[in-house]
Design an enzyme around this catalytic site. Structure first.
Site, PDB file in Angstrom:
ATOM      1  N   ARG A  87       0.853  -1.192   0.000  1.00 37.80           N
ATOM      2  CA  ARG A  87       0.000   0.000   0.000  1.00 37.80           C
ATOM      3  C   ARG A  87       0.886   1.238   0.000  1.00 37.80           C
ATOM      4  O   ARG A  87       1.884   1.298   0.726  1.00 37.80           O
ATOM      5  CB  ARG A  87      -0.889   0.026   1.247  1.00 37.80           C
TER       6      ARG A  87
ATOM      7  N   GLU B  67      -3.187   7.702  -8.364  1.00 35.69           N
ATOM      8  CA  GLU B  67      -3.170   6.780  -9.489  1.00 35.69           C
ATOM      9  C   GLU B  67      -4.305   7.109 -10.449  1.00 35.69           C
ATOM     10  O   GLU B  67      -5.424   7.366  -9.992  1.00 35.69           O
ATOM     11  CB  GLU B  67      -3.308   5.336  -8.994  1.00 35.69           C
TER      12      GLU B  67
ATOM     13  N   HIS C 296       0.681  -0.481 -10.522  1.00 38.84           N
ATOM     14  CA  HIS C 296      -0.193  -1.180  -9.590  1.00 38.84           C
ATOM     15  C   HIS C 296      -0.699  -2.489 -10.187  1.00 38.84           C
ATOM     16  O   HIS C 296      -1.909  -2.719 -10.315  1.00 38.84           O
ATOM     17  CB  HIS C 296      -1.374  -0.281  -9.200  1.00 38.84           C
TER      18      HIS C 296
END
Length: 338
Positions: A258, A287, A306
């Site tokens: 995270r 993001e 990600h």
């Protein structure tokens, strides 16, 4: 007969849901699959990140998914939010299943106060994220991604931020911040390389071949520091400026967990000032990554969009894992479903 609403999305689609939840059908539960529609994966990820950061009430479930919600005894979701509005309207609801380890998209406290059981799917990302974390370690210390980029740009470059002669995992101290299912899986993958593994985890008890240390000891001793803690208000920014100053100048930091576990600005400054040698990062405070983000100007960081958990095994197997857990741990103690 009991009914289950399974909310599919662009990662776990309708076919994956139907195949994965056949065990519930065999137990006499009618499974209805509906789709939480998004234009593309980025739109879904945007909602997911909002829910992770702000909680289950931050995004509303579309009205079409709430139709006949009062008929369902069970709801199974991956990313779709199950907040107070949904819980209040689902008058028969007894159980909420979340197809991942994190349950930020479910108002757990509100549900449990109403006698509703909330299950997650622990372990579903063990393989995907642990393999990726080790991949980031190798990519960063051996300069795989940046060497590829240089060569594609016509540069035959052999000198990188960690020098001409790169370190090896065999001779490295690997520090794992978090020693749960994923952290232990990373340790199992790294151990055959021959490096020494140390870890920090306030909650770990049990036997292990690895060495448990304090966070302060870990950041001073480790050559590679990899994040595997759960993000909570207490663990936010658990790695920050003070820790970077204590690290070896040759250290690299890996984050496939995270973004909030590391103070992003502090890490950027540590890389800019060369207080540490490098980092590999798959998660970010914003993001998609903005075009003017400082990471894009740094030579000593490997960045990926990600994707640590994005494997077919991770998503396709999640409904099956949860269904098995429901049958073993919940249905035997629940009211008869037939």
């Amino acid at each position: 007969m009991a009914k289950c609403l399974a909310i599919a999305d662009l990662f776990i689609d309708q076919e994956m849901m139907e195949k994965g939840l056949t065990l519930l059908e065999e137990k006499g539960i009618t499974v209805v699959v509906k789709n939480w529609q998004h234009e593309d994966l980025e739109a879904l990820q945007k909602d997911n990140i909002t829910l992770e950061k702000q909680g289950s009430e931050a995004v509303d479930l579309p009205e079409e998914l709430l139709a006949d919600i009062e008929e369902y005894d069970y709801i199974i979701t991956q990313f779709a939010p199950i907040g107070k509005k949904v819980i209040d309207r689902a008058k028969k609801l007894k159980f909420i299943g979340v197809l991942r380890a994190g349950i930020e998209n479910v108002n757990r406290s509100y549900a449990e106060a109403k006698g509703i059981t909330v299950f997650n799917t622990p372990g579903r990302s063990e393989t995907s994220v642990s393999e990726y974390a080790v991949g980031l370690m190798l990519s960063e210390i051996r300069n795989i991604a940046r060497a590829d980029r240089k060569l594609r740009n016509g540069e035959w470059e052999k000198y990188y931020p960690n020098g001409v002669l790169a370190p090896e995992l065999k001779e490295s101290v690997v520090g794992l911040v978090g020693y749960g299912a994923i952290g232990q899986k990373v340790a199992n993958l790294v151990r055959p390389f021959g490096g020494k593994i140390i870890f920090f985890d306030d909650y770990f008890t049990g036997d292990t071949p690895d060495t448990q240390v304090s966070l302060e000891e870990l950041v001073t001793q480790a050559d590679i520091i990899s994040m595997h803690y759960r993000l909570t208000p207490e663990t936010k920014n658990m790695l920050n400026r003070e820790h970077f100053k204590k690290m070896k100048s040759t250290a690299v930091v890996i984050n496939s967990a995270r973004s909030g576990l590391i103070n992003e600005q502090d890490l950027i400054e540590a890389l800019q000032n060369k207080e540490i040698t490098g980092a590999a990062v798959d998660v970010f405070e914003q993001e998609p990554l903005p075009a003017d983000h400082p990471y894009l100007t740094l030579e000593n960081v490997t960045i990926t969009p990600h994707i640590a958990g994005s494997t077919i095994g991770n998503f396709a197997n999640s409904p099956k894992i949860l269904a098995n857990r429901m049958v073993k741990e919940y249905l035997p103690t629940a009211v008869t479903v037939n």
